[in-house]
Motif scaffolding. Sequence first.
Motif, PDB file in Angstrom:
ATOM      1  N   ASP A 211       2.380  -0.861 -10.791  1.00 42.57           N
ATOM      2  CA  ASP A 211       0.962  -1.024 -10.475  1.00 42.57           C
ATOM      3  C   ASP A 211       0.593  -0.330  -9.166  1.00 42.57           C
ATOM      4  OD1 ASP A 211       0.638  -2.467 -12.741  1.00 42.57           O
ATOM      5  OD2 ASP A 211       0.466  -4.411 -11.784  1.00 42.57           O
ATOM      6  N   ASP A 212       1.425  -0.497  -8.142  1.00 44.98           N
ATOM      7  CA  ASP A 212       1.123   0.148  -6.867  1.00 44.98           C
ATOM      8  C   ASP A 212       1.035   1.660  -7.037  1.00 44.98           C
ATOM      9  OD1 ASP A 212       0.943  -2.209  -5.445  1.00 44.98           O
ATOM     10  OD2 ASP A 212       2.996  -2.124  -4.671  1.00 44.98           O
ATOM     11  N   ALA A 213       1.928   2.218  -7.845  1.00 47.18           N
ATOM     12  CA  ALA A 213       1.903   3.665  -8.067  1.00 47.18           C
ATOM     13  C   ALA A 213       0.673   4.080  -8.872  1.00 47.18           C
ATOM     14  CB  ALA A 213       3.176   4.106  -8.785  1.00 47.18           C
ATOM     15  N   LEU A 214       0.388   3.363  -9.965  1.00 48.49           N
ATOM     16  CA  LEU A 214      -0.748   3.724 -10.812  1.00 48.49           C
ATOM     17  C   LEU A 214      -2.077   3.566 -10.079  1.00 48.49           C
ATOM     18  CD1 LEU A 214       0.303   2.176 -14.251  1.00 48.49           C
ATOM     19  CD2 LEU A 214       0.232   4.601 -13.618  1.00 48.49           C
ATOM     20  N   GLN A 215      -2.145   2.597  -9.157  1.00 48.94           N
ATOM     21  CA  GLN A 215      -3.393   2.366  -8.424  1.00 48.94           C
ATOM     22  C   GLN A 215      -3.482   3.162  -7.129  1.00 48.94           C
ATOM     23  OE1 GLN A 215      -3.275  -2.183  -8.613  1.00 48.94           O
ATOM     24  NE2 GLN A 215      -5.384  -1.743  -9.222  1.00 48.94           N
ATOM     25  N   GLY A 216      -2.471   3.949  -6.840  1.00 48.57           N
ATOM     26  CA  GLY A 216      -2.502   4.780  -5.643  1.00 48.57           C
ATOM     27  C   GLY A 216      -2.431   3.993  -4.349  1.00 48.57           C
ATOM     28  N   VAL A 217      -1.774   2.824  -4.379  1.00 48.68           N
ATOM     29  CA  VAL A 217      -1.678   1.999  -3.175  1.00 48.68           C
ATOM     30  C   VAL A 217      -0.833   2.732  -2.138  1.00 48.68           C
ATOM     31  CG1 VAL A 217      -0.783  -0.165  -2.230  1.00 48.68           C
ATOM     32  CG2 VAL A 217      -2.006  -0.147  -4.424  1.00 48.68           C
ATOM     33  N   GLY A 241      10.848   7.572 -10.266  1.00 40.08           N
ATOM     34  CA  GLY A 241      10.124   8.707  -9.692  1.00 40.08           C
ATOM     35  C   GLY A 241       8.742   8.341  -9.186  1.00 40.08           C
ATOM     36  N   LEU A 242       8.612   7.162  -8.606  1.00 38.33           N
ATOM     37  CA  LEU A 242       7.319   6.686  -8.120  1.00 38.33           C
ATOM     38  C   LEU A 242       7.198   6.906  -6.619  1.00 38.33           C
ATOM     39  CD1 LEU A 242       7.191   3.285 -10.050  1.00 38.33           C
ATOM     40  CD2 LEU A 242       6.242   5.494 -10.747  1.00 38.33           C
ATOM     41  N   PRO A 243       5.986   7.084  -6.124  1.00 42.73           N
ATOM     42  CA  PRO A 243       5.806   7.299  -4.681  1.00 42.73           C
ATOM     43  C   PRO A 243       6.124   6.038  -3.886  1.00 42.73           C
ATOM     44  CG  PRO A 243       3.679   7.052  -5.763  1.00 42.73           C
ATOM     45  CD  PRO A 243       4.706   7.132  -6.853  1.00 42.73           C
ATOM     46  N   GLN A 244       6.512   6.233  -2.644  1.00 39.10           N
ATOM     47  CA  GLN A 244       6.820   5.115  -1.749  1.00 39.10           C
ATOM     48  C   GLN A 244       5.621   4.826  -0.846  1.00 39.10           C
ATOM     49  OE1 GLN A 244       9.946   5.868   1.072  1.00 39.10           O
ATOM     50  NE2 GLN A 244       9.648   3.950   2.137  1.00 39.10           N
ATOM     51  N   PRO A 245       5.035   3.646  -0.947  1.00 32.53           N
ATOM     52  CA  PRO A 245       3.941   3.297  -0.029  1.00 32.53           C
ATOM     53  C   PRO A 245       4.509   2.890   1.330  1.00 32.53           C
ATOM     54  CG  PRO A 245       4.398   1.457  -1.475  1.00 32.53           C
ATOM     55  CD  PRO A 245       5.307   2.576  -1.917  1.00 32.53           C
ATOM     56  N   GLY A 246       3.626   2.705   2.296  1.00 29.19           N
ATOM     57  CA  GLY A 246       4.042   2.138   3.558  1.00 29.19           C
ATOM     58  C   GLY A 246       4.136   0.627   3.430  1.00 29.19           C
ATOM     59  N   TYR A 247       4.983   0.007   4.228  1.00 25.69           N
ATOM     60  CA  TYR A 247       5.177  -1.440   4.141  1.00 25.69           C
ATOM     61  C   TYR A 247       4.911  -2.110   5.480  1.00 25.69           C
ATOM     62  CZ  TYR A 247       7.236  -0.887  -0.481  1.00 25.69           C
ATOM     63  OH  TYR A 247       7.425  -0.604  -1.807  1.00 25.69           O
ATOM     64  N   ARG A 248       4.185  -3.216   5.398  1.00 22.94           N
ATOM     65  CA  ARG A 248       3.940  -4.056   6.554  1.00 22.94           C
ATOM     66  C   ARG A 248       4.039  -5.510   6.103  1.00 22.94           C
ATOM     67  NH1 ARG A 248      -1.147  -4.073  10.851  1.00 22.94           N
ATOM     68  NH2 ARG A 248      -0.858  -6.200  11.581  1.00 22.94           N
ATOM     69  N   HIS A 249       5.055  -6.205   6.565  1.00 24.86           N
ATOM     70  CA  HIS A 249       5.232  -7.611   6.220  1.00 24.86           C
ATOM     71  C   HIS A 249       4.733  -8.464   7.375  1.00 24.86           C
ATOM     72  CE1 HIS A 249       7.937  -5.572   3.401  1.00 24.86           C
ATOM     73  NE2 HIS A 249       7.644  -6.588   2.595  1.00 24.86           N
ATOM     74  N   HIS A 250       3.944  -9.468   7.018  1.00 28.45           N
ATOM     75  CA  HIS A 250       3.298 -10.277   8.051  1.00 28.45           C
ATOM     76  C   HIS A 250       3.882 -11.678   8.097  1.00 28.45           C
ATOM     77  CE1 HIS A 250       1.057 -12.483   4.966  1.00 28.45           C
ATOM     78  NE2 HIS A 250       0.624 -11.347   4.453  1.00 28.45           N
ATOM     79  N   ARG A 251       3.612 -12.365   9.171  1.00 22.35           N
ATOM     80  CA  ARG A 251       4.092 -13.733   9.354  1.00 22.35           C
ATOM     81  C   ARG A 251       3.528 -14.639   8.259  1.00 22.35           C
ATOM     82  NH1 ARG A 251      -0.015 -16.880  11.673  1.00 22.35           N
ATOM     83  NH2 ARG A 251      -1.756 -15.660  12.524  1.00 22.35           N
TER      84      ARG A 251
END
Length: 290
Positions: A211-217, A241-251
């Motif tokens: 989903d993240d890849a298909l939605q361009g997240v 073969g999907l793109p890697q998004p940036g990651y930010r994990h929060h408290r």
Amino acid sequence: MPPSVFRFAPSPNGYLHLGHAYSALLNFDLARRAGGRFLLRIEDIDATRCRPEFEAAIYQDLAWLGITWETPVRRQSEHFSSYRDAVERLAAEGLIYPSFESRAEIARLVAQRETKGTWPRDPDGAPLYPGTAKSLSIDERARLIAEGVPYAWRLDMAAAWARAGELGWTEHGEGPDGERGAVTALPGAWGDVVLARKEIPTSYHLSVVIDDALQGVTDVVRGQDLFWSTSVHRLLQDLLGLPQPGYRHHRLIRDAGGQKLSKSTAATGLRELRAQGATPADIRDLVGPP
């Protein structure tokens, strides 16, 4: 340069609480600051627990908080074919296999192994798969499937990790133990994870990366409880073969006892707080700054 894309992806298996509010508001605020897009996704693959009234409440609660999102909303239950295609691809490449043990049988196998010492567990505390389905012959697998025996598609972690090699991600937030910056992915800690079942052609791990890849997240902003799940997600992204998004994990927002909030915790439910006279500004004060 295309705009940044953020998303909030709740499951409609209960009412939203303060922890959901914090994550939704953080994603929404970050999207606005970046001049980007904010998406709402409904992760409703579990038909036994997800209910229409909970989905309707998600829309109501988010709108009350002042959050707006693009339409149409992606509902995972409407896109099973996309996940099924990925499963078939991984199967054709010999990277997944069917396991036929029930949950009760797996529990018994774990108990047997623990009589000889501790059995390894994944980062969430669940025991790693203890079965031997990977050693079944092709004919035996086909026979069991033809007989209608329920099964789960499991990732052959050893084969998948060997193919992908070293993986990692840049952490823009903070992991549960203070991890920041370059993080090495350790998918092996999860063992042969379930990627789909006979009755549900996907799992959280598989559907979220598709989903993240298909939605361009471009930016995945979520709680620290999902920090180490990113190891599995990076592996699946590489295999498919999907793109890697940036990651930010929060408290995480916790209760008075220090426990992660649950959808069954009425005292922190948005609907309950709203009924008691809370305002959206009050909710922002309760969850605190990012």
